[in-house]
Design an enzyme around this catalytic site. Structure first.
Site, mmCIF file in Angstrom:
data_model
loop_
_atom_site.group_PDB
_atom_site.id
_atom_site.type_symbol
_atom_site.label_atom_id
_atom_site.label_comp_id
_atom_site.label_asym_id
_atom_site.label_seq_id
_atom_site.Cartn_x
_atom_site.Cartn_y
_atom_site.Cartn_z
ATOM 1 N N TYR A 34 52.155 51.598 17.716
ATOM 2 C CA TYR A 34 51.159 51.077 16.767
ATOM 3 C C TYR A 34 50.911 52.079 15.654
ATOM 4 C CZ TYR A 34 47.476 54.128 18.697
ATOM 5 O OH TYR A 34 46.738 55.212 19.076
ATOM 6 N N ARG A 53 55.645 57.624 9.863
ATOM 7 C CA ARG A 53 55.314 57.857 11.273
ATOM 8 C C ARG A 53 55.644 56.615 12.111
ATOM 9 N NH1 ARG A 53 49.354 59.792 12.861
ATOM 10 N NH2 ARG A 53 48.881 57.632 12.322
ATOM 11 N N ARG A 100 60.482 39.583 33.704
ATOM 12 C CA ARG A 100 60.028 40.980 33.754
ATOM 13 C C ARG A 100 61.150 41.853 34.299
ATOM 14 N NH1 ARG A 100 58.006 44.801 37.080
ATOM 15 N NH2 ARG A 100 56.501 46.242 36.161
ATOM 16 N N HIS A 102 62.723 46.025 33.725
ATOM 17 C CA HIS A 102 62.523 47.279 33.006
ATOM 18 C C HIS A 102 63.522 47.469 31.860
ATOM 19 C CE1 HIS A 102 59.921 48.135 36.333
ATOM 20 N NE2 HIS A 102 59.657 49.363 35.908
ATOM 21 N N LYS A 145 53.449 57.245 18.653
ATOM 22 C CA LYS A 145 52.159 56.546 18.682
ATOM 23 C C LYS A 145 52.336 55.290 19.537
ATOM 24 C CE LYS A 145 48.317 55.848 15.437
ATOM 25 N NZ LYS A 145 47.289 56.549 16.192
HETATM 26 N N1 PLP Z 1 45.934 62.504 17.989
HETATM 27 C C1 PLP Z 1 45.765 61.382 18.717
HETATM 28 C C2 PLP Z 1 46.064 61.410 20.176
HETATM 29 C C3 PLP Z 1 45.304 60.207 18.100
HETATM 30 O O1 PLP Z 1 45.148 59.087 18.841
HETATM 31 C C4 PLP Z 1 44.995 60.219 16.715
HETATM 32 C C5 PLP Z 1 44.509 59.027 16.033
HETATM 33 O O2 PLP Z 1 44.159 58.053 16.623
HETATM 34 C C6 PLP Z 1 45.175 61.407 16.009
HETATM 35 C C7 PLP Z 1 45.665 62.531 16.669
HETATM 36 C C8 PLP Z 1 44.862 61.478 14.536
HETATM 37 O O3 PLP Z 1 45.867 60.843 13.766
HETATM 38 P P1 PLP Z 1 45.525 60.241 12.330
HETATM 39 O O4 PLP Z 1 44.905 61.349 11.550
HETATM 40 O O5 PLP Z 1 46.837 59.822 11.769
HETATM 41 O O6 PLP Z 1 44.581 59.112 12.547
#
Ligand code: PLP
Length: 371
Positions: A34, A53, A100, A102, A145
């Protein structure tokens, strides 16, 4: 539940009509990534960095990017309302497989979901928050992320249960980041933050802060921070897109910076707010541009509205471009009236001349931002 319009797999529809299958791999495995992208007055903040990112996260889980950057912009823009400060939540999963399993399914379209919410200013911004430290129990790819946030939410909930706003995660004796934020500390007068790597999420806010700190001659370092050093820090902040720069005034029940936001935070928060305003006022698009000299060039500077900034900026610009006319200067207040932006159009003769102007502007304590 507010029934706003959201985006799901090519369609805009009311939130309560947006449905995904229980066979979606996001639901079954947390198999997705995300992004959270802030938008100020309709201008997406550091959009290209967020998309970079996103691309890195997709590559990290071996999922093809379903759209080009232009297509992403076209998809997300209709969700925005320029009347508000908002953030886009964008999620991509590996789609709905027939069963389902993996192993990655083949030839399945990704599920793409996006929604937009208003940013509610974080209550702890001005007075600071409490934090507790704990051992980082998350997985090994924290730079991705990923929607699998179980480790992060358990850490955050533990902090909340103890009356704190954030958990500061420690691994092998070094502080890593917060449960949903990056960490900064002022140690021996230097603004420190841990280096990028698979231990931390490379926060966009983190990068912006480092960049602004360097431009404003605030000494900084990107080195590992021993937890013992963090305990001696004169200031601690946690940063994220939706909360911005939050001062931590208590760590593990011990007072930090006299239990109030410290002077480096005061300076940096002001610089950050001015920077946001400057992006909005320059229509949100600041890109590397190549000029052929001589050319007309708009020198922009921002500062607090209670300063006679126009006179100051013109005086600085004239040091390097003596023939600036009065009608080449325009001033514009920010929406909240706290800042003022000055634009001076000059006949620029060289990059060296522009560099000298920007150096003098950024060196002046009343100029918070020069663009
Ligand atoms: N680290 C973690 C684990 C996060 O979940 C987030 C944002 O949600 C950040 C750092 C900060 O990232 P950003 O400045 O891009 O929101």
């Amino acid at each position: 539940m507010e029934n706003k319009t959201v985006y799901l797999n090519g369609e805009y529809l009311p939130l309560n009509e947006a449905k995904v299958s229980v066979l979606d791999r996001g639901f079954l495995f947390g198999d997705g990534i995300y992004e959270v992208i802030p938008s100020y007055s309709g201008h997406l903040f550091h959009f290209q960095d967020h998309l970079q990112r996103l691309e890195n996260s997709l590559a990290g889980i071996r999922l093809a990017n379903p759209h080009t950057r232009e297509q992403w912009l076209d998809i997300l823009t209709p969700l925005l309302d320029a009347k508000f400060d908002q953030y886009i939540y964008l999620q991509i999963t590996r789609g709905v497989a027939p069963k389902r399993d993996h192993a990655f399914p083949e030839n399945i379209p990704a599920t793409v979901f996006a929604m937009c919410s208003n940013i509610v200013p974080f209550a702890g911004l001005n007075q600071g928050v409490k934090a507790i430290s704990m051992d980082d129990t998350r997985w090994k790819f924290c730079n991705v992320k990923a929607i699998t946030l179980l480790g992060n939410i358990l850490h955050r909930q533990e902090a909340i249960d103890q009356g704190c706003a954030e958990a500061l995660l420690v691994k092998d004796g070094y502080v890593i980041e917060g449960a949903a934020s990056n960490i900064f500390a002022v140690i021996d007068g230097v603004l420190c933050t841990p280096p990028k790597g698979s231990d931390i999420l490379p926060g966009i806010t983190r990068d912006v802060i480092l960049d602004l700190a360097r431009k404003n001659n605030i000494a900084c370092s990107e080195d590992k921070i021993p937890f013992a050093k963090l305990q001696t820090a004169s200031e601690i902040w946690v940063t994220s897109s939706t909360r911005e720069i939050i001062p931590v005034v208590e760590l593990d029940s011990r007072m930090v910076s006299g239990e109030k936001p410290g002077p480096v935070w005061q300076a940096m928060n002001q610089i950050f707010q001015a920077y946001k305003q400057s992006l909005i006022m320059s229509e949100g698009v600041i890109e590397e541009t190549f000029f052929e000299f001589p050319c007309q060039f708009p020198v922009k500077a921002m500062g607090k509205a209670d300063m006679e900034l126009d006179l100051l900026v013109v005086e600085i610009v004239r040091r390097h471009a003596p023939d600036v006319k009065e009608d080449a200067v325009t001033t514009r207040p920010s929406k909240d009236g706290n800042f003022i932006a000055i634009t001076v159009i000059i006949e620029a003769s060289s990059k060296k001349q522009l560099d000298a102007i920007y150096q003098d502007l950024t060196d002046h304590p009343h100029v918070l931002m020069a663009l």
